[in-house]
Every structure is written in C-alpha cells, then in structure tokens.
Scaffold this motif. Structure first.
Motif, mmCIF file in Angstrom:
data_model
loop_
_atom_site.group_PDB
_atom_site.id
_atom_site.type_symbol
_atom_site.label_atom_id
_atom_site.label_comp_id
_atom_site.label_asym_id
_atom_site.label_seq_id
_atom_site.Cartn_x
_atom_site.Cartn_y
_atom_site.Cartn_z
ATOM 1 N N ALA A 127 -22.132 -6.109 -5.158
ATOM 2 C CA ALA A 127 -22.132 -6.825 -6.432
ATOM 3 C C ALA A 127 -23.548 -7.110 -6.937
ATOM 4 N N ALA A 128 -24.541 -6.849 -6.084
ATOM 5 C CA ALA A 128 -25.926 -7.027 -6.519
ATOM 6 C C ALA A 128 -26.313 -5.991 -7.572
ATOM 7 N N THR A 129 -25.584 -4.869 -7.623
ATOM 8 C CA THR A 129 -25.766 -3.922 -8.722
ATOM 9 C C THR A 129 -25.009 -4.483 -9.915
ATOM 10 N N GLN A 130 -25.733 -4.812 -10.966
ATOM 11 C CA GLN A 130 -25.108 -5.554 -12.054
ATOM 12 C C GLN A 130 -25.828 -5.350 -13.376
ATOM 13 N N ILE A 131 -25.139 -5.754 -14.447
ATOM 14 C CA ILE A 131 -25.756 -5.827 -15.778
ATOM 15 C C ILE A 131 -25.400 -7.187 -16.371
ATOM 16 N N SER A 132 -26.221 -7.646 -17.289
ATOM 17 C CA SER A 132 -25.890 -8.875 -18.010
ATOM 18 C C SER A 132 -26.407 -8.782 -19.437
ATOM 19 N N VAL A 133 -25.745 -9.520 -20.310
ATOM 20 C CA VAL A 133 -26.106 -9.575 -21.725
ATOM 21 C C VAL A 133 -26.202 -11.047 -22.114
ATOM 22 N N GLY A 134 -27.243 -11.410 -22.836
ATOM 23 C CA GLY A 134 -27.397 -12.797 -23.271
ATOM 24 C C GLY A 134 -27.824 -12.874 -24.725
ATOM 25 N N ALA A 135 -27.349 -13.889 -25.440
ATOM 26 C CA ALA A 135 -27.730 -14.098 -26.832
ATOM 27 C C ALA A 135 -27.873 -15.591 -27.094
ATOM 28 N N ILE A 136 -28.961 -15.971 -27.730
ATOM 29 C CA ILE A 136 -29.214 -17.362 -28.109
ATOM 30 C C ILE A 136 -29.512 -17.397 -29.602
ATOM 31 N N MET A 137 -28.827 -18.266 -30.327
ATOM 32 C CA MET A 137 -29.062 -18.423 -31.761
ATOM 33 C C MET A 137 -29.543 -19.846 -32.032
ATOM 34 N N ASN A 138 -30.773 -19.954 -32.508
ATOM 35 C CA ASN A 138 -31.385 -21.234 -32.826
ATOM 36 C C ASN A 138 -31.460 -21.365 -34.341
ATOM 37 N N VAL A 139 -30.770 -22.362 -34.898
ATOM 38 C CA VAL A 139 -30.722 -22.554 -36.344
ATOM 39 C C VAL A 139 -31.380 -23.878 -36.702
ATOM 40 N N LYS A 140 -32.387 -23.820 -37.567
ATOM 41 C CA LYS A 140 -33.082 -25.021 -38.015
ATOM 42 C C LYS A 140 -32.784 -25.224 -39.506
ATOM 43 N N ILE A 141 -31.968 -26.214 -39.818
ATOM 44 C CA ILE A 141 -31.583 -26.514 -41.196
ATOM 45 C C ILE A 141 -32.722 -27.276 -41.867
ATOM 46 N N THR A 142 -33.216 -26.754 -42.992
ATOM 47 C CA THR A 142 -34.367 -27.375 -43.661
ATOM 48 C C THR A 142 -34.047 -27.841 -45.081
ATOM 49 N N GLU A 143 -32.821 -27.569 -45.549
ATOM 50 C CA GLU A 143 -32.454 -27.966 -46.903
ATOM 51 C C GLU A 143 -30.959 -28.244 -46.967
ATOM 52 N N ILE A 144 -30.576 -29.348 -47.626
ATOM 53 C CA ILE A 144 -29.174 -29.698 -47.814
ATOM 54 C C ILE A 144 -28.948 -30.006 -49.286
ATOM 55 N N ASP A 145 -27.922 -29.381 -49.858
ATOM 56 C CA ASP A 145 -27.604 -29.553 -51.287
ATOM 57 C C ASP A 145 -28.807 -29.261 -52.171
ATOM 58 N N GLY A 146 -29.631 -28.284 -51.755
ATOM 59 C CA GLY A 146 -30.783 -27.887 -52.545
ATOM 60 C C GLY A 146 -31.989 -28.784 -52.414
#
Length: 261
Positions: A127-146
């Motif tokens: 099982a040491a032979t392996q693959i992995s996939v990772g994704a991280i989404m960082n969202v910084k909100i800088t405006e609300i209702d314009g």
C-alpha cells in the motif's frame, strides 16, 4: 516536479507538506488576463497560474462559459517508478467581480471547483505504492453589495488517495470537488447583506502526488478542471414598471368597487 528515490522516507502527507516550503519559489507564472463579463454579470479578473515545482502552463488557458471558467490540462501529472516519489503543484489566482451591464450588483452566491483525471497503480508492492490528489480553495471576500469591506476569508478543501493493494488499475478515473457556499458563510458569520458578496479574491492550490516502490509504478493526471459560480442578480424594477404596476392595482380596485355597487 519534486522527486526522491527514497520512497520509504516519504508519505503523501509529507510530500504535500514539502510543497509548502517550495511555494515561495514560484518563479514561473502565466497571466491569462480577464474573462467576461459572462451572463448574468460575472467577470474573472487577472487569471494567473503558477507552480513551485514545474514549468507552466499546467492548467492551460481557460475557456469562459456562462458563470464559469473551464480548463483543459494536458501536462498536469505526477509519475514515479522503481522507488521514486513525485509531486506536482499548481496554483491559480484570480478575482471574481459581480455586476451586470446595467450596474446591478450580482452576488457570488457560491463557488465550485470540480476536477477529474486518471491514475495508474501497477506492479508488485504494498500500500506504500500510492497516489493522492489535493485541492484547497481560499476565498477572500472584499466587497459586499458593491461596497468595499474588510476582507472576510473562507476556505474549502478536499483530497483523495489510492494505493496499489486496494485500488490497483490502469487509467482508472478519479474525481474531486470543492464547494463553498459564500452566501451561507456570510449568514453564519452574521455579516449583513442585501444581495451578497460582489467581489472576491480566489487562490486555488492543486497537488498531485505519486509514490512507487522498487517493483511498482504510480501515476496520476488531471484532465479537466472547472470553476463555476452560482450568481444572484439584484435587479430593481424600472420606475416605469413600478408606475404600470401601480396603475394596474388602481384599475383592479375600481373594477372591484363597480361590481359591489
């Protein structure tokens, strides 16, 4: 690609952590520019990809569609054989702005990352032979209702792993999804809004890892990558529309009085 010939010293987690130390070395980047606005009023600004491990492009230039961007990677992969380990990391940075052609705010209700590809785990090993996939989404909100606000950060992530014992195969499919409900996050945080978040800076980090043994091979590739937005349009009725609606209500009231008389 970050490689090592000593797989026994590495795990998928260790390799993912290793990329953090190389992220600052992102010398290579590609700026694809701006895309949109696409109906009903979403614009992607300053779309840039970079990598701390490989040459770019990895994602390739995006194609805009209604409320999103579609990428078709052709060389975004990680491959190792004979005891080697390999990591490939790619990053996307862009800003999302919501506003239609009439100046109405368009809220970024949610952001979804979806990707898929194929992996191979073959040969003789554990099982040491392996693959992995990772994704991280960082969202910084800088405006609300314009209106500009102090940045509000929300983060989503997902990962998967396969090994030779449980998941052996050739060109087997994999898929991963990261979803952030922006509107719900604002509500949970107690942030007041009418329409919602109208501008956000997004950083996406993607990692592919492959680890092999002396008699085995491991590889994983990304074939499709898509960013999609669920918009919420704030459309106020035109003055003429309000006037017509008022006349219609008056007419209905007069008709009612005539019937009663």
């Amino acid at each position: 690609m970050v490689k090592t010939r000593h797989f026994s010293r590495w795990s998928a987690l260790a390799l993912i952590l290793a990329i953090c130390s190389t992220a600052s070395l992102q010398a290579a980047s590609v700026n694809y520019g701006n895309f949109g606005p696409v109906a009903p009023g979403i614009t992607f600004l300053n779309v840039v990809e970079s990598s701390g491990t490989d040459g770019v492009p990895l994602y390739n230039s995006p194609s805009p569609f209604a409320t999103g961007l579609n990428f078709t990677p052709t060389v975004f992969k990680s491959t190792s054989t004979g005891g080697a380990a390999d990591i490939t990391d790619g990053q996307l940075n862009f800003t999302i702005h919501g506003q239609d052609g009439n100046g109405n705010n368009v809220a970024i209700s949610s952001i979804n990352l979806s990707e898929n590809g194929a992996y191979t785990l073959s040969g003789v090993g554990t099982a040491a032979t392996q693959i992995s996939v990772g994704a991280i989404m960082n969202v910084k909100i800088t405006e609300i209702d314009g209106v500009a606000v102090a940045p509000i950060t929300v983060i989503g992530n997902a990962s998967l792993a396969k090994n030779l014992v449980a998941n052996a195969g050739v060109a087997s499919p994999w898929a991963l999804n990261v979803f952030i409900d922006v509107q719900n996050q604002l509500t949970t945080l107690g942030v007041p809004f009418v329409t919602g978040a109208t501008r956000a800076d997004v950083v996406l980090n993607n990692t592919l890892v492959s680890i092999s043994q002396a008699g085995s091979a491991a590889s994983v590739s990304k074939d499709n990558f898509q960013i999609s937005i669920v918009p919420q349009v704030d459309v106020l009725p035109e003055p003429s529309t309000l006037a017509m609606a008022g006349l219609a209500l008056c007419g209905a009231g007069l008709a009612g009085r005539r019937k009663r008389s």
